[in-house]
Motif scaffolding. Structure first.
Motif, PDB file in Angstrom:
ATOM      1  N   TYR A   1       0.858  -1.299  -0.001  1.00 32.46           N
ATOM      2  CA  TYR A   1      -0.096   0.124   0.248  1.00 32.46           C
ATOM      3  C   TYR A   1       0.782   1.309  -0.101  1.00 32.46           C
ATOM      4  CZ  TYR A   1      -3.597   3.394   1.445  1.00 32.46           C
ATOM      5  OH  TYR A   1      -4.551   4.458   1.484  1.00 32.46           O
ATOM      6  N   ALA A   2       1.792   1.320   0.765  1.00 29.90           N
ATOM      7  CA  ALA A   2       2.763   2.400   0.727  1.00 29.90           C
ATOM      8  C   ALA A   2       3.429   2.695  -0.510  1.00 29.90           C
ATOM      9  CB  ALA A   2       3.974   2.413   1.862  1.00 29.90           C
ATOM     10  N   ARG A   3       4.036   1.566  -1.066  1.00 23.87           N
ATOM     11  CA  ARG A   3       4.595   1.689  -2.511  1.00 23.87           C
ATOM     12  C   ARG A   3       3.426   2.189  -3.517  1.00 23.87           C
ATOM     13  NH1 ARG A   3       7.801  -2.822  -0.554  1.00 23.87           N
ATOM     14  NH2 ARG A   3       9.874  -2.070  -0.436  1.00 23.87           N
ATOM     15  N   ALA A   4       2.160   1.675  -3.295  1.00 20.35           N
ATOM     16  CA  ALA A   4       1.167   2.273  -4.194  1.00 20.35           C
ATOM     17  C   ALA A   4       0.902   3.651  -4.198  1.00 20.35           C
ATOM     18  CB  ALA A   4      -0.094   1.091  -4.092  1.00 20.35           C
ATOM     19  N   VAL A   5       0.697   3.918  -2.873  1.00 19.78           N
ATOM     20  CA  VAL A   5       0.515   5.368  -2.719  1.00 19.78           C
ATOM     21  C   VAL A   5       1.607   6.257  -3.245  1.00 19.78           C
ATOM     22  CG1 VAL A   5       0.229   7.376  -1.018  1.00 19.78           C
ATOM     23  CG2 VAL A   5      -1.112   5.056  -0.740  1.00 19.78           C
ATOM     24  N   ILE A   6       2.789   5.967  -2.881  1.00 15.22           N
ATOM     25  CA  ILE A   6       4.083   6.773  -3.536  1.00 15.22           C
ATOM     26  C   ILE A   6       3.875   6.971  -5.142  1.00 15.22           C
ATOM     27  CG2 ILE A   6       6.595   6.730  -3.646  1.00 15.22           C
ATOM     28  CD1 ILE A   6       6.317   5.627  -0.856  1.00 15.22           C
ATOM     29  N   ALA A   7       3.562   5.519  -5.537  1.00 19.32           N
ATOM     30  CA  ALA A   7       3.811   5.277  -7.174  1.00 19.32           C
ATOM     31  C   ALA A   7       2.690   6.235  -7.591  1.00 19.32           C
ATOM     32  CB  ALA A   7       3.559   4.248  -7.638  1.00 19.32           C
ATOM     33  N   VAL A   8       1.451   6.246  -7.265  1.00 17.68           N
ATOM     34  CA  VAL A   8       0.271   6.963  -8.012  1.00 17.68           C
ATOM     35  C   VAL A   8       0.682   8.411  -7.579  1.00 17.68           C
ATOM     36  CG1 VAL A   8      -2.336   7.531  -7.585  1.00 17.68           C
ATOM     37  CG2 VAL A   8      -1.302   5.252  -7.591  1.00 17.68           C
ATOM     38  N   LYS A   9       1.074   8.790  -6.398  1.00 11.24           N
ATOM     39  CA  LYS A   9       1.418  10.526  -6.145  1.00 11.24           C
ATOM     40  C   LYS A   9       2.308  10.801  -7.243  1.00 11.24           C
ATOM     41  CE  LYS A   9      -1.053  11.339  -2.027  1.00 11.24           C
ATOM     42  NZ  LYS A   9      -1.090  12.706  -1.171  1.00 11.24           N
ATOM     43  N   SER A  10       3.406   9.929  -7.204  1.00 13.29           N
ATOM     44  CA  SER A  10       4.359  10.342  -8.113  1.00 13.29           C
ATOM     45  C   SER A  10       4.187  10.502  -9.719  1.00 13.29           C
ATOM     46  CB  SER A  10       5.481   9.256  -8.115  1.00 13.29           C
ATOM     47  OG  SER A  10       6.727   9.876  -8.994  1.00 13.29           O
ATOM     48  N   GLN A  11       3.234   9.250 -10.125  1.00 12.24           N
ATOM     49  CA  GLN A  11       2.610   9.537 -11.460  1.00 12.24           C
ATOM     50  C   GLN A  11       1.700  10.686 -11.804  1.00 12.24           C
ATOM     51  OE1 GLN A  11       0.388   6.001 -12.087  1.00 12.24           O
ATOM     52  NE2 GLN A  11      -0.464   6.831 -13.892  1.00 12.24           N
ATOM     53  N   TRP A  12       1.039  11.094 -10.847  1.00  8.34           N
ATOM     54  CA  TRP A  12      -0.092  11.966 -10.991  1.00  8.34           C
ATOM     55  C   TRP A  12       0.774  13.489 -10.513  1.00  8.34           C
ATOM     56  CZ3 TRP A  12      -3.755  11.771 -14.177  1.00  8.34           C
ATOM     57  CH2 TRP A  12      -4.227  10.490 -14.564  1.00  8.34           C
ATOM     58  N   ALA A  13       1.995  13.463 -10.015  1.00  9.58           N
ATOM     59  CA  ALA A  13       2.552  14.671  -9.330  1.00  9.58           C
ATOM     60  C   ALA A  13       1.601  15.409  -8.455  1.00  9.58           C
ATOM     61  CB  ALA A  13       2.676  15.703 -10.590  1.00  9.58           C
ATOM     62  N   LEU A  14       1.267  14.472  -7.408  1.00 12.82           N
ATOM     63  CA  LEU A  14       0.543  14.891  -6.188  1.00 12.82           C
ATOM     64  C   LEU A  14       1.532  15.013  -5.253  1.00 12.82           C
ATOM     65  CD1 LEU A  14      -2.554  12.324  -6.878  1.00 12.82           C
ATOM     66  CD2 LEU A  14      -2.495  15.079  -6.952  1.00 12.82           C
ATOM     67  N   ARG A  15       1.078  16.038  -4.453  1.00  8.03           N
ATOM     68  CA  ARG A  15       2.013  16.441  -3.141  1.00  8.03           C
ATOM     69  C   ARG A  15       1.767  15.590  -2.036  1.00  8.03           C
ATOM     70  NH1 ARG A  15      -0.216  21.461  -4.581  1.00  8.03           N
ATOM     71  NH2 ARG A  15      -1.804  21.069  -2.850  1.00  8.03           N
ATOM     72  N   VAL A  16       2.781  15.126  -1.191  1.00  6.70           N
ATOM     73  CA  VAL A  16       2.715  14.411  -0.120  1.00  6.70           C
ATOM     74  C   VAL A  16       3.143  15.311   1.072  1.00  6.70           C
ATOM     75  CG1 VAL A  16       3.818  12.290   1.147  1.00  6.70           C
ATOM     76  CG2 VAL A  16       3.695  12.347  -1.399  1.00  6.70           C
TER      77      VAL A  16
END
Length: 123
Positions: A90-105
């Motif tokens: 799940y952590a890797r999925a969140v990071i991948a999706v936020k990176s792919q869509w240029a979303l802030r963390v």
């Protein structure tokens, strides 16, 4: 019946996959979580593309009762913090999706994601 590791915050949950109401298909980054992370400035076309994205790891199969508790929260919410092997995924999925869509963390979210990754039983 099949065993699946899900958001139920349990190492393993038995789910009857022949009963469609026992599972949900949901985004790894909730649509409501994407909004304050940068989607609020997107065009309507980009928001639709995000909402309809079915490429892994954006969508996942989750145990319905656990997913209902998790709702639209990010990983800083107690119900949004899966642990164990699913926490790693799940952590890797969140990071991948936020990176792919240029979303802030956000800072607290980044800290929780790092904690989840540090607890992974494998590198």
């Amino acid at each position: 019946m099949a065993e699946v590791d899900v958001v139920a915050l349990q190492p393993c949950t038995v789910v009857d996959l022949t009963n469609p109401s026992s599972v949900h298909i949901d985004h790894s980054v909730a649509l409501a979580e994407a909004w304050p992370s940068g989607a609020d400035s997107w065009t309507q076309e980009r928001r639709k593309a995000f909402a309809k994205d079915t490429t892994p790891p954006d969508l996942m199969v989750l145990y319905a009762p656990a997913n209902s508790r998790e709702s639209d929260h990010d990983v800083t919410n107690p119900y949004g913090r899966p642990r164990g092997l699913f926490g790693c995924f799940y952590a890797r999925a969140v990071i991948a999706v936020k990176s792919q869509w240029a979303l802030r963390v956000q800072a607290a979210e980044k800290e929780e994601l790092q904690t989840m990754l540090n607890a992974c039983p494998y590198a």
